[in-house]
Design an enzyme around this catalytic site. Structure first.
Site, PDB file in Angstrom:
ATOM      1  N   LYS A  13      -7.398 -24.683 -25.143  1.00  0.00           N
ATOM      2  CA  LYS A  13      -6.764 -23.746 -24.203  1.00  0.00           C
ATOM      3  C   LYS A  13      -5.344 -24.212 -23.847  1.00  0.00           C
ATOM      4  O   LYS A  13      -4.403 -23.432 -23.910  1.00  0.00           O
ATOM      5  CB  LYS A  13      -7.613 -23.609 -22.923  1.00  0.00           C
ATOM      6  CG  LYS A  13      -9.026 -23.098 -23.170  1.00  0.00           C
ATOM      7  CD  LYS A  13      -9.805 -22.921 -21.879  1.00  0.00           C
ATOM      8  CE  LYS A  13     -10.074 -24.216 -21.129  1.00  0.00           C
ATOM      9  NZ  LYS A  13     -10.894 -25.211 -21.856  1.00  0.00           N
ATOM     10  N   ARG A  88     -14.228 -20.743 -13.123  1.00  0.00           N
ATOM     11  CA  ARG A  88     -15.214 -21.533 -13.855  1.00  0.00           C
ATOM     12  C   ARG A  88     -16.625 -21.299 -13.336  1.00  0.00           C
ATOM     13  O   ARG A  88     -17.565 -21.885 -13.873  1.00  0.00           O
ATOM     14  CB  ARG A  88     -14.881 -23.008 -13.689  1.00  0.00           C
ATOM     15  CG  ARG A  88     -14.249 -23.670 -14.905  1.00  0.00           C
ATOM     16  CD  ARG A  88     -13.942 -25.067 -14.477  1.00  0.00           C
ATOM     17  NE  ARG A  88     -13.818 -26.072 -15.466  1.00  0.00           N
ATOM     18  CZ  ARG A  88     -12.681 -26.481 -16.009  1.00  0.00           C
ATOM     19  NH1 ARG A  88     -11.565 -25.843 -15.763  1.00  0.00           N
ATOM     20  NH2 ARG A  88     -12.668 -27.515 -16.809  1.00  0.00           N
ATOM     21  N   ARG A 127      -8.491 -37.208 -27.655  1.00  0.00           N
ATOM     22  CA  ARG A 127      -7.373 -36.531 -26.987  1.00  0.00           C
ATOM     23  C   ARG A 127      -6.527 -37.561 -26.246  1.00  0.00           C
ATOM     24  O   ARG A 127      -7.038 -38.514 -25.669  1.00  0.00           O
ATOM     25  CB  ARG A 127      -7.895 -35.492 -25.995  1.00  0.00           C
ATOM     26  CG  ARG A 127      -6.774 -34.902 -25.119  1.00  0.00           C
ATOM     27  CD  ARG A 127      -7.121 -33.562 -24.535  1.00  0.00           C
ATOM     28  NE  ARG A 127      -8.140 -33.640 -23.488  1.00  0.00           N
ATOM     29  CZ  ARG A 127      -8.585 -32.566 -22.836  1.00  0.00           C
ATOM     30  NH1 ARG A 127      -8.125 -31.359 -23.136  1.00  0.00           N
ATOM     31  NH2 ARG A 127      -9.517 -32.697 -21.918  1.00  0.00           N
ATOM     32  N   ARG A 160      -7.509 -39.596 -20.571  1.00  0.00           N
ATOM     33  CA  ARG A 160      -8.081 -39.205 -19.282  1.00  0.00           C
ATOM     34  C   ARG A 160      -9.427 -39.899 -19.068  1.00  0.00           C
ATOM     35  O   ARG A 160     -10.189 -40.074 -20.001  1.00  0.00           O
ATOM     36  CB  ARG A 160      -8.278 -37.682 -19.254  1.00  0.00           C
ATOM     37  CG  ARG A 160      -7.009 -36.916 -18.955  1.00  0.00           C
ATOM     38  CD  ARG A 160      -7.131 -35.440 -19.226  1.00  0.00           C
ATOM     39  NE  ARG A 160      -8.350 -34.815 -18.733  1.00  0.00           N
ATOM     40  CZ  ARG A 160      -8.603 -33.503 -18.822  1.00  0.00           C
ATOM     41  NH1 ARG A 160      -7.722 -32.696 -19.391  1.00  0.00           N
ATOM     42  NH2 ARG A 160      -9.723 -33.010 -18.361  1.00  0.00           N
ATOM     43  N   ARG A 171     -19.517 -32.555 -18.982  1.00  0.00           N
ATOM     44  CA  ARG A 171     -18.664 -31.367 -18.882  1.00  0.00           C
ATOM     45  C   ARG A 171     -19.171 -30.244 -19.771  1.00  0.00           C
ATOM     46  O   ARG A 171     -19.085 -29.077 -19.411  1.00  0.00           O
ATOM     47  CB  ARG A 171     -17.218 -31.731 -19.247  1.00  0.00           C
ATOM     48  CG  ARG A 171     -16.493 -32.433 -18.101  1.00  0.00           C
ATOM     49  CD  ARG A 171     -15.403 -33.337 -18.595  1.00  0.00           C
ATOM     50  NE  ARG A 171     -14.275 -32.636 -19.144  1.00  0.00           N
ATOM     51  CZ  ARG A 171     -13.461 -33.147 -20.084  1.00  0.00           C
ATOM     52  NH1 ARG A 171     -13.687 -34.345 -20.571  1.00  0.00           N
ATOM     53  NH2 ARG A 171     -12.445 -32.454 -20.498  1.00  0.00           N
TER      54      ARG A 171
HETATM   55  P1  ADP Z   1     -10.479 -29.317 -19.790  1.00  0.00           P
HETATM   56  O1  ADP Z   1      -9.063 -28.856 -20.130  1.00  0.00           O
HETATM   57  O2  ADP Z   1     -10.888 -30.496 -20.573  1.00  0.00           O
HETATM   58  O3  ADP Z   1     -11.465 -28.193 -19.823  1.00  0.00           O
HETATM   59  P2  ADP Z   1      -9.566 -29.312 -17.074  1.00  0.00           P
HETATM   60  O4  ADP Z   1      -8.278 -30.045 -17.105  1.00  0.00           O
HETATM   61  O5  ADP Z   1      -9.526 -27.833 -17.061  1.00  0.00           O
HETATM   62  O6  ADP Z   1     -10.448 -29.823 -18.287  1.00  0.00           O
HETATM   63  O7  ADP Z   1     -10.423 -29.775 -15.838  1.00  0.00           O
HETATM   64  C1  ADP Z   1     -10.635 -31.127 -15.537  1.00  0.00           C
HETATM   65  C2  ADP Z   1     -11.531 -31.238 -14.316  1.00  0.00           C
HETATM   66  O8  ADP Z   1     -10.887 -30.650 -13.166  1.00  0.00           O
HETATM   67  C3  ADP Z   1     -12.869 -30.516 -14.407  1.00  0.00           C
HETATM   68  O9  ADP Z   1     -13.853 -31.288 -15.066  1.00  0.00           O
HETATM   69  C4  ADP Z   1     -13.213 -30.302 -12.924  1.00  0.00           C
HETATM   70  O10 ADP Z   1     -13.652 -31.504 -12.303  1.00  0.00           O
HETATM   71  C5  ADP Z   1     -11.837 -29.985 -12.328  1.00  0.00           C
HETATM   72  N1  ADP Z   1     -11.558 -28.532 -12.350  1.00  0.00           N
HETATM   73  C6  ADP Z   1     -10.544 -27.904 -13.013  1.00  0.00           C
HETATM   74  N2  ADP Z   1     -10.589 -26.579 -12.813  1.00  0.00           N
HETATM   75  C7  ADP Z   1     -11.657 -26.348 -12.011  1.00  0.00           C
HETATM   76  C8  ADP Z   1     -12.252 -25.170 -11.453  1.00  0.00           C
HETATM   77  N3  ADP Z   1     -11.753 -23.945 -11.696  1.00  0.00           N
HETATM   78  N4  ADP Z   1     -13.350 -25.331 -10.665  1.00  0.00           N
HETATM   79  C9  ADP Z   1     -13.862 -26.538 -10.401  1.00  0.00           C
HETATM   80  N5  ADP Z   1     -13.357 -27.680 -10.903  1.00  0.00           N
HETATM   81  C10 ADP Z   1     -12.270 -27.596 -11.697  1.00  0.00           C
HETATM   82  P1  ADP Z   2      -8.510 -27.617 -23.501  1.00  0.00           P
HETATM   83  O1  ADP Z   2      -7.269 -27.337 -22.686  1.00  0.00           O
HETATM   84  O2  ADP Z   2      -9.252 -26.357 -23.869  1.00  0.00           O
HETATM   85  O3  ADP Z   2      -9.407 -28.637 -22.883  1.00  0.00           O
HETATM   86  P2  ADP Z   2      -6.692 -28.944 -25.403  1.00  0.00           P
HETATM   87  O4  ADP Z   2      -5.658 -27.910 -25.696  1.00  0.00           O
HETATM   88  O5  ADP Z   2      -6.324 -30.062 -24.531  1.00  0.00           O
HETATM   89  O6  ADP Z   2      -8.049 -28.221 -24.898  1.00  0.00           O
HETATM   90  O7  ADP Z   2      -7.205 -29.498 -26.813  1.00  0.00           O
HETATM   91  C1  ADP Z   2      -8.242 -30.480 -26.874  1.00  0.00           C
HETATM   92  C2  ADP Z   2      -7.932 -31.492 -27.975  1.00  0.00           C
HETATM   93  O8  ADP Z   2      -8.042 -30.877 -29.258  1.00  0.00           O
HETATM   94  C3  ADP Z   2      -6.526 -32.068 -27.921  1.00  0.00           C
HETATM   95  O9  ADP Z   2      -6.603 -33.393 -28.365  1.00  0.00           O
HETATM   96  C4  ADP Z   2      -5.746 -31.188 -28.901  1.00  0.00           C
HETATM   97  O10 ADP Z   2      -4.615 -31.867 -29.465  1.00  0.00           O
HETATM   98  C5  ADP Z   2      -6.800 -30.903 -29.956  1.00  0.00           C
HETATM   99  N1  ADP Z   2      -6.681 -29.580 -30.583  1.00  0.00           N
HETATM  100  C6  ADP Z   2      -6.227 -28.430 -30.033  1.00  0.00           C
HETATM  101  N2  ADP Z   2      -6.309 -27.403 -30.915  1.00  0.00           N
HETATM  102  C7  ADP Z   2      -6.857 -27.927 -32.046  1.00  0.00           C
HETATM  103  C8  ADP Z   2      -7.218 -27.360 -33.335  1.00  0.00           C
HETATM  104  N3  ADP Z   2      -7.043 -26.078 -33.595  1.00  0.00           N
HETATM  105  N4  ADP Z   2      -7.750 -28.201 -34.240  1.00  0.00           N
HETATM  106  C9  ADP Z   2      -7.940 -29.501 -33.964  1.00  0.00           C
HETATM  107  N5  ADP Z   2      -7.632 -30.097 -32.782  1.00  0.00           N
HETATM  108  C10 ADP Z   2      -7.097 -29.314 -31.837  1.00  0.00           C
END
Ligand code: ADP
Ligand code: ADP
Ligand code: ZN
Length: 215
Positions: A13, A88, A127, A160, A171
């Site tokens: 995302k 979420r 990541r 992270r 998660r």
């Molecule tokens: P990822 O990109 O790996 O999905 P995020 O950066 O979106 O993770 O979120 C990291 C953490 O921040 C989540 O595991 C949760 O603890 C918190 N968080 C983020 N957005 C929300 C939300 N909309 N509601 C509750 N917790 C959230």
């Molecule tokens: P999210 O915000 O949904 O948690 P990220 O954009 O941070 O996801 O991507 C998660 C991990 O996967 C990062 O290490 C990113 O560089 C990698 N990644 C993103 N898109 C791709 C893809 N199409 N193929 C392989 N790895 C990817």
């Protein structure tokens, strides 16, 4: 254009949000990024959120809803936005619906990025994230030009705390139980758009563009 980006942790995302926002001139609102910034700055919100985030649990709805309410009032969002990581839970989605109604705004689409769990684990365990701007990289799939240094801002990359095995598995479970029901919620409203999130980063962006050019 007002969009929601829905998908499991590690679906890509953040990576795609960057491209979407610069192409369509809208602003990315990532609740995860906002929470991490608050932690870095040692705010009350940051301290409250910390233990949930490190365990891979969701921060309580009331905290997140207040936060997003404040963010959505910002004038910079007038041209449109992409909500990344929010809502979420069903409660958050309901709260967003009433906020949008109050502001007289409508969503144009909910993008659902689909990636199987085994691929998510590969993406999340390697990541790396920029300390300064939050941009994400991958040690193998999407490495920075210079080891450990952000291409965009020169910031240092780190892993992270929640990108370790145990919180990752938690998660994925939390996503399954609390967030996945939103797919039905938005499908019933006829604004859900499904995207295959497996493949090359640019190829996935092309799939997203094909959808957004029609909304
Ligand atoms: P990822 O990109 O790996 O999905 P995020 O950066 O979106 O993770 O979120 C990291 C953490 O921040 C989540 O595991 C949760 O603890 C918190 N968080 C983020 N957005 C929300 C939300 N909309 N509601 C509750 N917790 C959230
Ligand atoms: P999210 O915000 O949904 O948690 P990220 O954009 O941070 O996801 O991507 C998660 C991990 O996967 C990062 O290490 C990113 O560089 C990698 N990644 C993103 N898109 C791709 C893809 N199409 N193929 C392989 N790895 C990817
Ligand atoms: Zn950076």
């Amino acid at each position: 254009m007002r969009l929601i980006f829905l998908g499991p942790p590690g679906a890509g995302k953040g990576t795609q949000a960057e491209r979407i926002c610069s192409t369509y001139g809208i602003i990315q609102l990532s609740t995860g990024d906002i929470l991490r910034e608050n932690r870095r700055n040692g705010t009350e919100l940051g301290k409250l959120a910390q233990k949930y985030m490190d365990a891979g649990e969701l921060v309580p709805d009331n905290i997140i809803i207040d936060m997003i309410k404040a963010e959505l009032q910002k004038p910079a969002l007038k041209t449109g936005y992409l909500l990344d990581g929010f809502p979420r839970t069903i409660n958050q989605a309901l709260a967003l619906d009433s906020l949008l109604e109050e502001m007289n705004q409508k969503l144009d689409a909910v993008l659902i990025l689909e990636v199987p769990n085994e691929e998510l684990i590969k993406r999340l365990t390697a990541r790396r994230t920029c300390k300064s701007c939050g941009k994400s990289y991958h040690l193998i799939f999407n490495p920075p030009r210079k080891e450990n240094i952000c291409d965009v801002c020169g910031g240092e990359l780190f892993q992270r705390d929640d990108d370790k095995e145990e919180p990752i598995l938690n998660r994925l479970k939390v996503y399954e139980n609390q967030t996945k029901p939103l797919i039905n919620y938005y499908t019933e409203k006829s604004i859900a758009k499904y995207i295959n999130g497996v493949g090359d980063i640019d190829e996935i962006f092309t799939r997203i563009k094909a959808i957004l050019d029609k909304v």
